[in-house]
Design a protein around this motif. Structure first.
Motif, PDB file in Angstrom:
ATOM      1  N   GLU A 171      71.865  70.261   3.793  1.00 39.31           N
ATOM      2  CA  GLU A 171      72.036  68.817   3.601  1.00 39.31           C
ATOM      3  C   GLU A 171      73.066  68.150   4.504  1.00 39.31           C
ATOM      4  OE1 GLU A 171      73.232  68.171  -0.703  1.00 39.31           O
ATOM      5  OE2 GLU A 171      71.699  69.020  -1.566  1.00 39.31           O
ATOM      6  N   SER A 172      73.572  68.890   5.444  1.00 35.02           N
ATOM      7  CA  SER A 172      74.655  68.410   6.457  1.00 35.02           C
ATOM      8  C   SER A 172      74.409  68.958   7.655  1.00 35.02           C
ATOM      9  CB  SER A 172      76.083  68.602   5.902  1.00 35.02           C
ATOM     10  OG  SER A 172      76.375  69.903   5.858  1.00 35.02           O
ATOM     11  N   TRP A 173      75.011  68.584   8.765  1.00 39.55           N
ATOM     12  CA  TRP A 173      74.783  69.325   9.863  1.00 39.55           C
ATOM     13  C   TRP A 173      75.505  70.501  10.133  1.00 39.55           C
ATOM     14  CZ3 TRP A 173      75.714  64.759  13.920  1.00 39.55           C
ATOM     15  CH2 TRP A 173      74.667  63.684  13.958  1.00 39.55           C
ATOM     16  N   ASP A 174      76.579  70.670   9.453  1.00 39.75           N
ATOM     17  CA  ASP A 174      77.150  72.049   9.222  1.00 39.75           C
ATOM     18  C   ASP A 174      76.288  73.093   8.550  1.00 39.75           C
ATOM     19  OD1 ASP A 174      79.359  71.141  10.614  1.00 39.75           O
ATOM     20  OD2 ASP A 174      80.787  70.857   8.934  1.00 39.75           O
ATOM     21  N   GLU A 175      75.717  72.594   7.470  1.00 38.28           N
ATOM     22  CA  GLU A 175      74.991  73.532   6.719  1.00 38.28           C
ATOM     23  C   GLU A 175      73.539  73.818   7.636  1.00 38.28           C
ATOM     24  OE1 GLU A 175      73.957  71.874   2.770  1.00 38.28           O
ATOM     25  OE2 GLU A 175      75.991  72.050   1.984  1.00 38.28           O
ATOM     26  N   LEU A 176      72.955  72.846   8.216  1.00 39.43           N
ATOM     27  CA  LEU A 176      71.927  73.003   9.330  1.00 39.43           C
ATOM     28  C   LEU A 176      72.279  74.158  10.355  1.00 39.43           C
ATOM     29  CD1 LEU A 176      69.480  70.541  10.535  1.00 39.43           C
ATOM     30  CD2 LEU A 176      70.753  72.095  12.371  1.00 39.43           C
ATOM     31  N   GLN A 177      73.554  74.091  10.994  1.00 38.83           N
ATOM     32  CA  GLN A 177      74.126  75.080  11.808  1.00 38.83           C
ATOM     33  C   GLN A 177      74.179  76.123  11.262  1.00 38.83           C
ATOM     34  OE1 GLN A 177      77.964  75.450  13.057  1.00 38.83           O
ATOM     35  NE2 GLN A 177      77.713  74.823  15.185  1.00 38.83           N
ATOM     36  N   ALA A 178      74.950  76.139  10.219  1.00 37.54           N
ATOM     37  CA  ALA A 178      74.884  77.519   9.470  1.00 37.54           C
ATOM     38  C   ALA A 178      73.665  78.555   9.147  1.00 37.54           C
ATOM     39  CB  ALA A 178      75.771  77.492   8.099  1.00 37.54           C
ATOM     40  N   ALA A 179      72.559  77.412   8.834  1.00 36.32           N
ATOM     41  CA  ALA A 179      71.232  78.322   8.353  1.00 36.32           C
ATOM     42  C   ALA A 179      70.739  78.566   9.841  1.00 36.32           C
ATOM     43  CB  ALA A 179      70.457  76.981   7.899  1.00 36.32           C
ATOM     44  N   ALA A 180      70.991  77.841  10.914  1.00 39.77           N
ATOM     45  CA  ALA A 180      70.364  78.273  12.028  1.00 39.77           C
ATOM     46  C   ALA A 180      70.857  79.560  12.754  1.00 39.77           C
ATOM     47  CB  ALA A 180      70.480  76.969  13.099  1.00 39.77           C
ATOM     48  N   ILE A 181      72.428  79.765  12.492  1.00 40.34           N
ATOM     49  CA  ILE A 181      72.804  80.908  12.833  1.00 40.34           C
ATOM     50  C   ILE A 181      72.260  82.174  12.246  1.00 40.34           C
ATOM     51  CG2 ILE A 181      75.337  82.181  12.957  1.00 40.34           C
ATOM     52  CD1 ILE A 181      76.509  79.446  13.412  1.00 40.34           C
ATOM     53  N   LYS A 182      72.062  81.860  10.815  1.00 37.50           N
ATOM     54  CA  LYS A 182      71.684  83.113  10.028  1.00 37.50           C
ATOM     55  C   LYS A 182      70.231  83.545  10.608  1.00 37.50           C
ATOM     56  CE  LYS A 182      74.313  82.537   5.909  1.00 37.50           C
ATOM     57  NZ  LYS A 182      74.273  82.374   4.411  1.00 37.50           N
ATOM     58  N   LEU A 183      69.397  82.448  10.795  1.00 35.30           N
ATOM     59  CA  LEU A 183      68.005  82.576  11.335  1.00 35.30           C
ATOM     60  C   LEU A 183      68.303  83.390  12.832  1.00 35.30           C
ATOM     61  CD1 LEU A 183      66.688  78.960  10.372  1.00 35.30           C
ATOM     62  CD2 LEU A 183      65.734  81.141   9.160  1.00 35.30           C
ATOM     63  N   LYS A 184      68.935  82.801  13.582  1.00 32.50           N
ATOM     64  CA  LYS A 184      68.997  83.623  14.842  1.00 32.50           C
ATOM     65  C   LYS A 184      69.077  85.115  14.532  1.00 32.50           C
ATOM     66  CE  LYS A 184      71.304  83.539  19.380  1.00 32.50           C
ATOM     67  NZ  LYS A 184      72.364  82.890  20.231  1.00 32.50           N
ATOM     68  N   MET A 291      60.066  71.267   2.127  1.00 33.02           N
ATOM     69  CA  MET A 291      60.556  70.049   2.691  1.00 33.02           C
ATOM     70  C   MET A 291      61.544  69.472   2.131  1.00 33.02           C
ATOM     71  SD  MET A 291      56.624  68.158   3.314  1.00 33.02           S
ATOM     72  CE  MET A 291      56.516  68.250   1.501  1.00 33.02           C
ATOM     73  N   THR A 292      62.713  69.058   2.808  1.00 34.90           N
ATOM     74  CA  THR A 292      63.725  68.274   2.290  1.00 34.90           C
ATOM     75  C   THR A 292      64.370  67.161   2.856  1.00 34.90           C
ATOM     76  OG1 THR A 292      66.039  68.920   1.294  1.00 34.90           O
ATOM     77  CG2 THR A 292      65.448  69.713   3.478  1.00 34.90           C
ATOM     78  N   PRO A 293      64.858  66.258   2.422  1.00 35.60           N
ATOM     79  CA  PRO A 293      65.575  64.992   3.176  1.00 35.60           C
ATOM     80  C   PRO A 293      66.451  65.516   4.259  1.00 35.60           C
ATOM     81  CG  PRO A 293      65.801  64.677   0.864  1.00 35.60           C
ATOM     82  CD  PRO A 293      65.449  66.110   1.030  1.00 35.60           C
ATOM     83  N   LEU A 294      66.330  64.535   5.417  1.00 31.26           N
ATOM     84  CA  LEU A 294      67.003  65.035   6.747  1.00 31.26           C
ATOM     85  C   LEU A 294      68.634  65.098   6.465  1.00 31.26           C
ATOM     86  CD1 LEU A 294      65.372  62.441   9.463  1.00 31.26           C
ATOM     87  CD2 LEU A 294      64.486  64.784   8.529  1.00 31.26           C
ATOM     88  N   PRO A 295      69.103  66.142   6.907  1.00 31.21           N
ATOM     89  CA  PRO A 295      70.557  66.420   6.827  1.00 31.21           C
ATOM     90  C   PRO A 295      71.225  65.370   7.830  1.00 31.21           C
ATOM     91  CG  PRO A 295      69.406  68.498   7.403  1.00 31.21           C
ATOM     92  CD  PRO A 295      68.347  67.387   7.551  1.00 31.21           C
ATOM     93  N   GLY A 296      72.307  64.695   7.046  1.00 28.77           N
ATOM     94  CA  GLY A 296      73.420  63.917   8.230  1.00 28.77           C
ATOM     95  C   GLY A 296      74.375  64.486   8.520  1.00 28.77           C
ATOM     96  N   ILE A 297      75.473  64.034   9.060  1.00 24.91           N
ATOM     97  CA  ILE A 297      76.640  64.277   9.339  1.00 24.91           C
ATOM     98  C   ILE A 297      77.591  64.837   8.623  1.00 24.91           C
ATOM     99  CG2 ILE A 297      77.587  62.037   9.668  1.00 24.91           C
ATOM    100  CD1 ILE A 297      79.201  62.863  12.253  1.00 24.91           C
ATOM    101  N   LYS A 298      77.674  64.302   7.246  1.00 26.37           N
ATOM    102  CA  LYS A 298      78.335  64.637   6.259  1.00 26.37           C
ATOM    103  C   LYS A 298      77.653  64.965   4.850  1.00 26.37           C
ATOM    104  CE  LYS A 298      82.158  64.565   8.415  1.00 26.37           C
ATOM    105  NZ  LYS A 298      82.945  65.763   8.879  1.00 26.37           N
TER     106      LYS A 298
END
Length: 425
Positions: A171-184, A291-298
Motif C-alpha cells: 500500500e506504500s512505497w516502502d511496502e512495495l520496495q520490501a515486496a520487491a526485495i523479497k521477490l528478487k 489487483m490493488t490500488p496504486l501504492p503511494g509515498i505514505k
C-alpha cells in the motif's frame, strides 16, 4: 499488435503532420441526394477477427437502416498511424466529419471543431462522467468528446508473491520496495516492471507523480512538472528501486509497456502498474494474479491516472445537423456497452457505467470503474501537451539511471512546457 498500449497520448502534434498528397472528399452528397458522413477511427483490436472495423461497420449499417438518406463511410487505422492520418486529411483540406483518435486540442485551438453543445442532445451531453468531460474542454468549452477510458491498478503475480513470502499487497512505497526485495531474493527476474520507454512513458511517469503527491499540473492547470514532489518521487524510484536492482536487467528508459505486459504474462514479473486490457492478456496466459490500488509515498495513492481517447467533429463540411444525431446514437447506453465490453474498457457515460456496475459479468472491471470519477487525466486540453508528451518520452528514462538527475531533467521538460504553452497562448 494493433491494440493501443492503452490510451496513452500518441499524437505528437497533429496539426504539424505532413500533408497527404491525395485524399478523397468527405461529407459529400451521394446518389439521389443522400448525405455521406466520413468517420475515421482507431483500431482497438489485436487481430483481424476483433478489429474495430467490424464494430463501426455494424453500427453504421444499423444507423443507416433507421435513418434513410444517411450513409456513414468508415475508415479504421491502427494506433500507430491514425492520428497522423487524420492530421494529414485536415492539413490537406479533406477533414473527415468525425474522428475518433488520441488528441483534439490542436484542432480545437485552430477553430476546426464543433463544440459539444452544438452537436449533442442535452441528455447525451449531460450523461458524460463529469471528470472525463472536463478533460475535453479548451477554455471551458467542450470540444473533445470522450470515447472510452481507463484507470490504473497495481497488478501482482499471486504465485510469485507466495513463493517470495509476500503476504499482502503493498500500500506504500516502502511496502512495495520490501515486496520487491523479497521477490528478487526468491529469484524473480523482474520484481517490479518499470516501463519508462517511449511507448507510454507519460503514463508511468504520471502514476509515480500522483503517487508522490504531485502531477503534471496544479488545480489551475499550470504545469508543475519540476515540482518538489515530482523530483522527490523520481529520486526515490532512482535510488530505492532501480538503484537496488529491483526492476530487472533491462534499462527502464528503453523498456516499453507491452514489453513488461508480455513479461508479466510469461510469469517473469512480480508486480507492475496496469490497465484493464492486461486482465485479458494475463488470463490468456493462465496467470494467477490480483489487483490493488496504486501504492503511494505514505499509503495508498491519493489519485490514480485516468486516460481517455477522444471523438471530435470537424466543421469543414458543414454537416453539423447530420453529425449530431449520429453521435447521439454512438453514445447510447447499449452501443457504449457493446464497444467497451468487447475490448475490456471503461465507459465514459453515467448510464453505461451504471449498467456495467450492475452486471457481474464485468466484475473484474469494477475496481477500475470505481476510480474513474476521481481520476486525474492527462492535460489533453493543452495544445502544448502533444510536444510535452514527446519530450517526456525522450527524456524521462534518464532520471532513473545511475547518476541521473531528476531535478535537472524535469526542469528541462518544464521549461519546454512553459515555452510551448506561452507560444500557443
Amino acid at each position: 499488435m494493433q491494440r493501443r498500449r492503452f490510451l496513452g497520448l500518441t499524437a505528437a502534434g497533429a496539426a504539424t503532420a505532413a500533408l497527404a498528397p491525395a485524399l478523397t472528399a468527405c461529407g459529400s452528397s451521394g446518389p439521389g441526394g443522400s448525405k455521406h458522413l466520413k468517420l475515421v477511427a482507431a483500431d482497438y483490436g489485436d487481430k483481424k477477427d476483433n478489429s474495430s472495423k467490424k464494430y463501426w461497420d455494424s453500427l453504421a449499417r444499423d444507423y443507416e437502416s433507421k435513418n434513410k438518406g444517411i450513409k456513414i463511410d468508415v475508415e479504421v487505422y491502427s494506433w500507430t498511424e491514425v492520428d497522423k492520418k487524420v492530421a494529414d486529411m485536415v492539413a490537406a483540406g479533406k477533414a473527415p466529419d468525425i474522428a475518433q483518435i488520441g488528441a483534439y486540442a490542436d484542432f480545437a485551438a485552430a477553430g476546426k471543431l464543433y463544440p459539444a453543445d452544438q452537436l449533442l442532445s442535452i441528455p447525451t451531453q449531460a450523461d458524460f462522467i463529469s471528470s472525463i468531460a472536463a478533460a475535453g474542454e479548451v477554455h471551458r468549452v467542450q470540444y473533445g468528446l470522450p470515447f472510452v477510458a481507463s484507470t490504473r491498478l497495481l497488478f501482482f503475480n499471486k504465485k510469485l508473491f507466495a513463493k517470495a513470502g509476500v503476504t499482502k499487497a503493498p500500500e506504500s512505497w516502502d511496502e512495495l520496495q520490501a515486496a520487491a526485495i523479497k521477490l528478487k531474493a526468491a529469484g524473480v527476474k523482474i520484481p517490479y516492471g518499470l516501463p519508462l520507454g517511449p511507448e507510454e512513458a507519460p503514463a508511468e511517469t504520471m502514476m509515480w507523480m500522483l503517487a508522490g503527491g504531485g502531477g503534471y499540473t496544479d488545480k489551475n492547470g499550470a504545469y508543475t512538472i519540476d515540482s518538489a514532489e515530482n523530483v522527490k518521487a523520481f529520486e526515490w524510484v532512482r535510488d530505492e528501486l532501480v538503484g537496488k536492482d529491483l526492476v530487472g536487467p533491462n534499462d527502464p528508459g528503453r523498456t516499453n509497456r507491452q514489453d513488461v505486459f508480455d513479461a508479466f504474462g510469461a510469469g517473469d514479473v512480480g508486480m507492475l502498474n496496469g490497465h484493464p486490457t492486461l486482465i485479458q492478456q494475463a488470463k490468456a496466459k493462465g496467470l494467477d494474479f490480483d489487483m490493488t490500488p496504486l501504492p503511494g509515498i505514505k499509503g495508498k495513492a491519493r489519485s490514480t491516472m485516468g486516460v481517455a481517447d477522444w471523438m471530435m467533429a470537424f466543421k469543414q463540411n458543414n454537416n453539423r445537423d447530420s453529425i449530431g444525431p449520429f453521435l447521439d446514437f454512438v453514445y447510447s447506453r447499449d452501443n457504449v456497452l457493446s464497444f467497451t465490453g468487447q475490448y475490456n474498457l471503461l465507459p465514459v457515460t453515467t448510464a453505461a457505467s451504471g449498467a456495467m456496475h450492475d452486471d457481474r459479468a464485468h466484475g473484474e472491471l469494477w475496481p477500475f470503474l470505481d476510480q474513474l470519477q476521481d481520476a486525474s487525466f492527462y492535460p489533453a486540453d493543452k495544445v502544448s501537451w502533444a510536444k510535452v508528451s514527446v519530450a517526456i518520452k525522450e527524456k524521462i528514462g534518464a532520471v532513473v539511471r545511475k547518476g541521473g538527475d531528476p531535478a535537472s531533467v524535469l526542469s528541462e521538460i518544464q521549461r519546454l512546457a512553459d515555452a510551448t504553452e506561452n507560444a500557443d497562448g
